[in-house]
Design a protein around this motif. Structure first.
Motif, PDB file in Angstrom:
ATOM      1  N   MET A   1       0.858  -1.208   0.000  1.00 52.39           N
ATOM      2  CA  MET A   1       0.000   0.000   0.000  1.00 52.39           C
ATOM      3  C   MET A   1       0.890   1.252   0.000  1.00 52.39           C
ATOM      4  N   ILE A   2       0.588   2.186  -0.863  1.00 50.87           N
ATOM      5  CA  ILE A   2       1.323   3.457  -0.910  1.00 50.87           C
ATOM      6  C   ILE A   2       0.460   4.513  -0.213  1.00 50.87           C
ATOM      7  N   LEU A   3       1.026   5.142   0.805  1.00 45.46           N
ATOM      8  CA  LEU A   3       0.288   6.148   1.577  1.00 45.46           C
ATOM      9  C   LEU A   3       0.479   7.523   0.954  1.00 45.46           C
ATOM     10  N   VAL A   9       3.891   8.274   6.581  1.00 41.37           N
ATOM     11  CA  VAL A   9       4.259   8.147   5.168  1.00 41.37           C
ATOM     12  C   VAL A   9       4.678   6.713   4.846  1.00 41.37           C
ATOM     13  N   THR A  10       4.755   6.435   3.555  1.00 39.61           N
ATOM     14  CA  THR A  10       5.334   5.180   3.089  1.00 39.61           C
ATOM     15  C   THR A  10       6.826   5.197   3.436  1.00 39.61           C
ATOM     16  N   ALA A 315      -8.205   0.017  -3.615  1.00 37.17           N
ATOM     17  CA  ALA A 315      -8.173  -1.299  -4.272  1.00 37.17           C
ATOM     18  C   ALA A 315      -6.987  -1.363  -5.243  1.00 37.17           C
ATOM     19  N   ALA A 316      -6.573  -0.203  -5.755  1.00 41.91           N
ATOM     20  CA  ALA A 316      -5.419  -0.162  -6.671  1.00 41.91           C
ATOM     21  C   ALA A 316      -4.098   0.008  -5.907  1.00 41.91           C
ATOM     22  N   GLY A 317      -4.171   0.117  -4.554  1.00 42.53           N
ATOM     23  CA  GLY A 317      -2.951   0.156  -3.746  1.00 42.53           C
ATOM     24  C   GLY A 317      -2.537   1.530  -3.240  1.00 42.53           C
ATOM     25  N   PHE A 318      -3.473   2.498  -3.261  1.00 46.73           N
ATOM     26  CA  PHE A 318      -3.127   3.871  -2.842  1.00 46.73           C
ATOM     27  C   PHE A 318      -4.127   4.408  -1.826  1.00 46.73           C
ATOM     28  N   VAL A 319      -3.624   5.039  -0.777  1.00 48.23           N
ATOM     29  CA  VAL A 319      -4.500   5.690   0.208  1.00 48.23           C
ATOM     30  C   VAL A 319      -4.403   7.203   0.033  1.00 48.23           C
ATOM     31  N   ILE A 320      -5.534   7.822  -0.372  1.00 45.41           N
ATOM     32  CA  ILE A 320      -5.574   9.288  -0.437  1.00 45.41           C
ATOM     33  C   ILE A 320      -6.275   9.799   0.818  1.00 45.41           C
ATOM     34  N   MET A 337       4.565  13.104   0.014  1.00 41.91           N
ATOM     35  CA  MET A 337       5.609  12.761   0.988  1.00 41.91           C
ATOM     36  C   MET A 337       5.869  11.255   0.970  1.00 41.91           C
ATOM     37  N   GLY A 338       7.015  10.864   1.491  1.00 44.76           N
ATOM     38  CA  GLY A 338       7.300   9.447   1.686  1.00 44.76           C
ATOM     39  C   GLY A 338       8.102   8.854   0.546  1.00 44.76           C
ATOM     40  N   ALA A 339       8.436   7.582   0.688  1.00 40.11           N
ATOM     41  CA  ALA A 339       9.284   6.910  -0.302  1.00 40.11           C
ATOM     42  C   ALA A 339       8.426   6.484  -1.495  1.00 40.11           C
TER      43      ALA A 339
END
Ligand SMILES: *Cc1c(COP(=O)(O)O)cnc(C)c1O
Length: 370
Positions: A1-3, A9-10, A315-320, A337-339
């Motif tokens: 999951m990408i935050l 942050v990721t 569902a596509a792997g991203f949290v907005i 932000m984040g990696a």
């Protein structure tokens, strides 16, 4: 999951791995060394002179640092003016009231810039010593407040600034000497890419030296923490894994070229997304010239509610992130932000394009911006 929420942050692999370092007692010299490296490293992010500035570590979230700064550095005989143009500016006022500080909010609507004339009037109207507290990057909307302009008004009145830089420290320019700053509060888990739990205040030594200890709070007694840390110790049990992560995150930041390189990276990602969304008719909520590179807010397109957009992106792997308060119905927010890798941004844009095309039929319907 990408935050893509504004913290936590990721993490990069190396920061995540740093969490699992050896068990450590905070009364042993190894902890004192870690703490000292962190305090020096945090000053180093903005090349601050350790003779003039002190970085004070706290265990807590960003709000703990802001509350420590306000409750400690606004002594009982000083009035406070807060600048409000979002949730975090309003939180400054709420913190002040919780500590019975005599506070005068200078309020504007959330999408507006701080009212400098009203600040000038408020400063002119108050008798006796005054401090001003303001949020640098108002995460509510992604507006980067013009702190140089705020600072210029403060300077005319001989007043120093207390700055909430929780969501800008490490990603945006901070005018420590120019604004003029008495103290800045921030956290390890936003633009510095560490984990929640390690927060800090960077304050002028002159200011800390004049600050009574304890003040209004025991746990958030900034001067007390500063004295304990200057003596190589710590007042209470620190969140050591978060400190480990912050040390690794600071090393990574330095290797990547420091805050200016991170700023450029955030800008490139934010602009890539802005252009891709604009091509789909999704427009920024505030003018790009006034926005940070850290987080941008966008109008929700017609026919697409936030919950649907959030769930499909998840569902596509991203949290907005949703808008706060009344903005929840109007906008969505995306932090860079984040990696976050180039490939992550490409997949995010592809996911947005698919979701928007499904909603609007063409994916090309346009919507008016502000
Ligand atoms: C994130 C944030 C804070 C602190 O929030 P916490 O949940 O306590 O970490 C304070 N101010 C701003 C501007 C922020 O973005």
């Amino acid at each position: 999951m990408i935050l893509l929420n504004p913290g936590p942050v990721t993490l990069s692999q190396r920061v995540r791995a740093a969490l699992a370092q050896p068990d450590l007692c905070h009364r042993e010299p190894e902890f004192g060394d870690l703490q000292q490296r962190l305090r020096t490293g945090l000053l180093g992010v903005y090349a601050l002179d350790p003779a003039c500035w002190s970085s004070v570590l706290l265990t807590g979230s960003g709000t703990a640092a802001v509350e420590a700064m306000l409750s400690s550095l606004v002594p009982p005989d000083v009035r406070l003016i807060t600048l409000e143009n979002g949730v975090y500016g309003e939180r400054l006022t709420r913190i002040a009231r919780a500590h019975r500080i005599d506070v005068t909010p200078v309020h504007v609507a959330w999408e507006q810039m701080p009212d400098l004339t009203a600040l000038d009037d408020a400063l002119a109207g108050l008798e006796g010593p005054v401090a001003v507290a303001a949020v640098h990057h108002e995460t509510t909307t992604g507006r980067l407040n013009d702190m140089a302009a705020v600072g210029a008004v403060c300077r005319q009145h001989g007043v120093n600034l207390l700055v909430d830089a929780v969501s800008s420290f490490g990603g945006e320019a901070i005018g420590f000497e120019d604004w003029p700053v008495a103290a800045v509060a921030a956290t390890g888990n936003k633009c510095l890419h560490g984990v929640p739990g390690a927060a800090f205040v960077i304050a002028r030594r002159q200011v800390l030296d004049l600050t009574p200890s304890p003040g209004r709070s025991l746990y958030l007694d900034l001067a007390g923490h500063a004295r304990a840390q200057d003596a190589g110790g710590t007042a209470f049990t620190p969140g050591i894994p978060a400190f480990y992560a912050l040390e690794e995150a600071l090393a990574e930041l330095a290797e990547q070229g420091g805050w200016p390189a991170r700023h450029r990276r955030y800008r490139a990602l934010a602009e890539q997304l802005r252009a891709a969304l604009a091509a789909q008719g999704v427009m920024p909520y505030i003018p790009t010239d006034d926005a940070s590179v850290v987080l941008r807010s966008y109008h929700l397109p017609p026919g697409l509610d936030y919950a649907t957009l959030h769930d499909e992106l998840k569902a596509a792997g991203f949290v907005i992130y949703a808008g706060q308060g009344g903005l929840a119905e109007i906008l969505f927010r995306v932090s860079t932000m984040g990696a976050i890798e180039d490939g992550d941004m490409q997949r995010l844009i592809a996911a947005f394009e698919r979701i928007l095309a499904d909603r609007t039929g063409s994916g090309q319907q346009s919507q008016e911006g502000t």
